[in-house]
Motif scaffolding. Structure first.
Motif, PDB file in Angstrom:
ATOM      1  N   HIS A  90       0.820  -1.218   0.000  1.00 25.47           N
ATOM      2  CA  HIS A  90       0.000   0.000   0.000  1.00 25.47           C
ATOM      3  C   HIS A  90       0.851   1.264   0.000  1.00 25.47           C
ATOM      4  N   SER A  91       2.167   1.114   0.019  1.00 22.72           N
ATOM      5  CA  SER A  91       3.036   2.283   0.141  1.00 22.72           C
ATOM      6  C   SER A  91       2.793   3.272  -0.998  1.00 22.72           C
ATOM      7  N   GLN A  92       2.778   4.557  -0.667  1.00 18.54           N
ATOM      8  CA  GLN A  92       2.589   5.594  -1.689  1.00 18.54           C
ATOM      9  C   GLN A  92       3.835   5.738  -2.566  1.00 18.54           C
ATOM     10  N   ASN A  93       4.953   5.163  -2.112  1.00 19.90           N
ATOM     11  CA  ASN A  93       6.197   5.206  -2.893  1.00 19.90           C
ATOM     12  C   ASN A  93       6.591   3.820  -3.387  1.00 19.90           C
ATOM     13  N   PHE A  94       5.596   2.983  -3.626  1.00 17.84           N
ATOM     14  CA  PHE A  94       5.871   1.594  -3.981  1.00 17.84           C
ATOM     15  C   PHE A  94       6.826   1.493  -5.178  1.00 17.84           C
ATOM     16  N   TYR A  95       6.581   2.240  -6.220  1.00 17.14           N
ATOM     17  CA  TYR A  95       7.411   2.170  -7.429  1.00 17.14           C
ATOM     18  C   TYR A  95       8.860   2.528  -7.136  1.00 17.14           C
ATOM     19  N   GLU A  96       9.076   3.546  -6.320  1.00 21.13           N
ATOM     20  CA  GLU A  96      10.434   3.998  -6.041  1.00 21.13           C
ATOM     21  C   GLU A  96      11.143   3.106  -5.032  1.00 21.13           C
ATOM     22  N   ASP A 149      -2.506  17.834  -8.259  1.00 18.59           N
ATOM     23  CA  ASP A 149      -2.057  18.649  -7.140  1.00 18.59           C
ATOM     24  C   ASP A 149      -0.928  17.956  -6.377  1.00 18.59           C
ATOM     25  N   ASP A 150      -0.398  18.630  -5.393  1.00 19.97           N
ATOM     26  CA  ASP A 150       0.744  18.107  -4.638  1.00 19.97           C
ATOM     27  C   ASP A 150       0.398  16.798  -3.927  1.00 19.97           C
ATOM     28  N   ILE A 151      -0.815  16.685  -3.431  1.00 20.84           N
ATOM     29  CA  ILE A 151      -1.208  15.461  -2.734  1.00 20.84           C
ATOM     30  C   ILE A 151      -1.187  14.276  -3.681  1.00 20.84           C
ATOM     31  N   PHE A 152      -1.705  14.485  -4.888  1.00 21.09           N
ATOM     32  CA  PHE A 152      -1.715  13.389  -5.867  1.00 21.09           C
ATOM     33  C   PHE A 152      -0.295  12.961  -6.189  1.00 21.09           C
ATOM     34  N   ARG A 153       0.552  13.949  -6.473  1.00 21.22           N
ATOM     35  CA  ARG A 153       1.927  13.598  -6.830  1.00 21.22           C
ATOM     36  C   ARG A 153       2.613  12.873  -5.673  1.00 21.22           C
ATOM     37  N   ARG A 154       2.334  13.287  -4.484  1.00 30.37           N
ATOM     38  CA  ARG A 154       3.007  12.723  -3.316  1.00 30.37           C
ATOM     39  C   ARG A 154       2.457  11.357  -2.932  1.00 30.37           C
ATOM     40  N   HIS A 196      -0.005   9.288  -4.802  1.00 29.66           N
ATOM     41  CA  HIS A 196      -0.623   8.346  -5.734  1.00 29.66           C
ATOM     42  C   HIS A 196       0.182   8.052  -7.004  1.00 29.66           C
ATOM     43  N   ILE A 197       1.043   8.940  -7.414  1.00 26.30           N
ATOM     44  CA  ILE A 197       1.708   8.756  -8.701  1.00 26.30           C
ATOM     45  C   ILE A 197       2.560   7.484  -8.730  1.00 26.30           C
ATOM     46  N   HIS A 198       3.160   7.103  -7.576  1.00 26.01           N
ATOM     47  CA  HIS A 198       4.043   5.935  -7.519  1.00 26.01           C
ATOM     48  C   HIS A 198       3.398   4.750  -6.797  1.00 26.01           C
ATOM     49  N   SER A 199       2.094   4.819  -6.565  1.00 25.67           N
ATOM     50  CA  SER A 199       1.432   3.706  -5.866  1.00 25.67           C
ATOM     51  C   SER A 199       1.251   2.529  -6.822  1.00 25.67           C
ATOM     52  N   ILE A 200       1.001   1.371  -6.252  1.00 25.54           N
ATOM     53  CA  ILE A 200       0.879   0.148  -7.041  1.00 25.54           C
ATOM     54  C   ILE A 200      -0.306   0.211  -7.999  1.00 25.54           C
ATOM     55  N   GLY A 201      -1.311   1.044  -7.671  1.00 24.38           N
ATOM     56  CA  GLY A 201      -2.485   1.155  -8.527  1.00 24.38           C
ATOM     57  C   GLY A 201      -2.262   1.989  -9.775  1.00 24.38           C
ATOM     58  N   ASN A 202      -1.166   2.741  -9.827  1.00 23.75           N
ATOM     59  CA  ASN A 202      -0.906   3.619 -10.963  1.00 23.75           C
ATOM     60  C   ASN A 202       0.237   3.122 -11.846  1.00 23.75           C
ATOM     61  N   ILE A 203       0.650   1.880 -11.679  1.00 27.34           N
ATOM     62  CA  ILE A 203       1.690   1.307 -12.540  1.00 27.34           C
ATOM     63  C   ILE A 203       1.189  -0.012 -13.119  1.00 27.34           C
ATOM     64  N   THR A 204       1.697  -0.335 -14.287  1.00 28.74           N
ATOM     65  CA  THR A 204       1.253  -1.555 -14.951  1.00 28.74           C
ATOM     66  C   THR A 204       2.389  -2.149 -15.765  1.00 28.74           C
ATOM     67  N   LEU A 205       2.172  -3.354 -16.204  1.00 30.36           N
ATOM     68  CA  LEU A 205       3.164  -4.067 -17.007  1.00 30.36           C
ATOM     69  C   LEU A 205       3.209  -3.494 -18.422  1.00 30.36           C
TER      70      LEU A 205
END
Length: 574
Positions: free
Chosen positions: A428-434, A489-494, A496-505
């Motif tokens: 669930h980490s907001q920085n999952f991708y990084e 906005d800043d909240i989205f970038r902080r 959601h942008i790198h969460s598991i729900g926003n990345i795909t194969l």
């Protein structure tokens, strides 16, 4: 055979057949040694003595009119020389020279070839190296056969460059080259001499060093050394064969297998320092040397050497078996590229598994894969973590076939170092991708893609490992885009942008093509027609109220993927 210096032509007397015993290593020379071989010949002046080296030989039984000569040391040079002479004679013959007598001397006398390599390579050596089979490349079965064919190809190209006069010079240099031969009477004498010699072309491997050391020490300690020497020779013959077969399927080396054998069967994790395992050969030698300091412990030394060589043969057999189990959980473990720590457990679990179709072994492999993915990948515990490593080694060293206890121990380790709560929190980490390494990201979404195919689109079939190697990860809402930065906005970038729900194969080149396009554009031109079901399904998560890919879309997709991961890597259900 008389000891002393003689010419190559005298060494290859017509009724001698040279044989490489089964305990020797297979053909190992590569381009560096081949370059050195021909460079030595080129740099040698005609009329001056050229020393080819020392050859250690053992006269064996006769076969009809032929005397069989075992090559104890020098088999790499003799094999290379035989290949080279055969090709050199072909070239000379193409210029009109009569080479029939030379061919009988060095290659084949009547119906008998003058050199016999290891049994499992002999047919290939005869038909593809000393003769010219049309399908040589297609019948290669071992790495040594590949090296034999590469040596032949190397010399063919080298000899094509030579003039007729230069070819004749090479023949003369070889025939007059001096070789120092030492003929031993028995295995004990061969061992005594071999322990103080080295093969000129390529340094002895760790396996050869430990073999010669054990043979020397059993010669010193045993009351009947000949019997034990034959046993050790036969065992190392089987070890070499198993290792050659292992290399066909598993990228490893002798030192890795020897080290894991020591960790699993010869050491005590409570007394040995884990860092010392890198010096496993030294530790074995210290043990044997301590037992041969006094004649009162010679029996113990002999028994230790006998047990060690037997167990080592079993370990190489098990590794060969491991290399052929190319399916399911074991392959998944290898795909994660951190299987090194798990080999002691893999060795013992395969050794003691008597279940149908290796059910118990694959069950343990699944738990190891979960440790690799959850503990090392998602929880990011270091591979060098000595607490985890010692536990894994203890499990292997104490295991004698109780799979229920081993499974329970592995599950306890997972619970301790990456509990369900920790695993879920990381997903669930907001920085999952990084936070997660690329290979683990690819691995997770590769499994998720195949899960969709199995449950919703079974007609598609799974994506295999070859395709997996070309995969990458794509941000659905890109990290940088003019189109999206207007509403991001800043909240989205902080959050959601790198969460598991926003990345795909994705595939690497397609990922680059999408660049920083917005969701609508990417879906219309890429996702809708993608071969990935995990991209096609993205439309299901579009927010029906806003008709946008937004925070709600990402959150809903995140929950689906997290639930999948919790099920797929649930250790309690294994």
């Amino acid at each position: 055979m008389e000891n002393g210096q003689k010419s190559i032509s005298d060494l290859f007397e017509s009724r001698r057949i040279f044989n490489i015993p089964n305990y020797q290593r297979a053909y190992a020379w590569e381009k560096k040694q081949l370059h050195d071989f021909i460079s030595d010949l080129d740099n040698q002046s005609l009329g001056k003595d050229y020393f080819f080296g020392t050859i250690l030989l053992q006269v064996s039984d006769s076969e009809g009119h032929f005397k069989i000569i075992n090559i104890v040391d020098g088999q790499q040079r003799i094999t290379t020389l035989t290949i080279f002479i055969r090709l050199l004679l072909d070239r000379l013959e193409s210029f009109g020279d009569d080479v029939s007598i030379l061919r009988e001397t060095y290659v084949k006398y009547r119906n008998e070839y003058k050199l016999r390599v290891l049994e499992y390579d002999q047919e290939f050596f005869r038909t593809c190296i000393l003769e010219d089979s049309d399908n040589a490349k297609t019948v290669i079965e071992t790495p040594s056969q590949r090296r034999l064919l590469e040596a032949k190809s190397f010399f063919i190209e080298e000899l094509k460059k030579r003039t007729f006069e230069n070819l004749r010079e090479l023949r003369e240099k070889i025939e007059n080259a001096k070789v120092l031969t030492y003929s031993v009477v028995n295995n004990a004498e061969a061992t005594l001499i071999f322990e103080t010699t080295n093969d000129r072309g390529k340094p002895l491997t760790s396996l050869e060093k430990i073999k010669s050391f054990l043979m020397y020490k059993v010669y010193v300690a045993a009351s009947d050394p000949e019997r034990y020497l034959k046993i050790i020779q036969n065992r190392f013959g089987e070890i070499s064969k198993n290792y050659e077969e292992t290399l066909e399927n598993l990228n490893t080396d002798e030192d890795f297998i020897l080290r894991n054998h020591y960790i699993t069967f010869e050491s005590n994790v409570n007394t040995d320092n884990i860092k010392d395992y890198a010096y496993h050969l030294l530790l074995v030698k210290e043990k044997v040397n301590s037992l041969t300091l006094s004649s009162t412990t010679f029996n113990d030394a002999t028994q230790f050497i006998d047990n060690y060589s037997y167990n080592l043969k079993e370990t190489f057999t098990i590794f060969n078996g491991l290399s052929k189990l190319n399916k399911g959980n074991l392959l998944n473990l290898f795909y994660l590229r951190r299987s090194t720590n798990f080999f002691p457990i893999l060795i013992v679990s395969l050794k003691y598994d008597n279940s149908q179709e290796n059910y118990n072994f694959y069950k343990i492999s699944k738990l190891l894969e979960i440790i690799s993915f959850r503990v090392y990948g998602i929880r990011k515990r270091k591979l060098s973590n000595t607490v985890i490593l010692k536990r894994l080694y203890e499990f292997a060293q104490n295991f004698r076939g109780d799979f229920d206890t081993l499974s329970s121990d592995l599950k306890d380790l997972i619970a301790e170092f990456c509990s369900d709560r920790e695993f879920q929190s990381r997903l669930h980490s907001q920085n999952f991708y990084e936070d997660i390494q690329n290979n683990d990201l690819n691995y997770l979404f590769w499994h998720y893609e195949n899960y969709l195919r199995q449950t919703e689109y079974p007609e598609d079939g799974n994506i295999g490992f070859r395709q997996y190697k070309s995969l990458s990860i794509e941000h659905i809402i890109p990290q940088f885009s003019r189109e999206t930065l207007l509403w991001m906005d800043d909240i989205f970038r902080r959050e959601h942008i790198h969460s598991i729900g926003n990345i795909t194969l994705d595939i690497s080149w397609e990922n680059s093509a999408k660049s920083n396009m917005g969701f609508d554009t990417k879906y219309e031109y890429f996702y809708k027609y993608s071969k990935f079901r995990s991209q096609q399904e993205l439309f299901r998560f579009v927010n029906p109220d806003t008709e946008e890919w937004d925070i709600k879309s990402i959150s809903n997709r995140q929950e689906k993927i997290v639930k999948f991961a919790m099920r797929n890597w649930d250790y309690k259900s294994v």
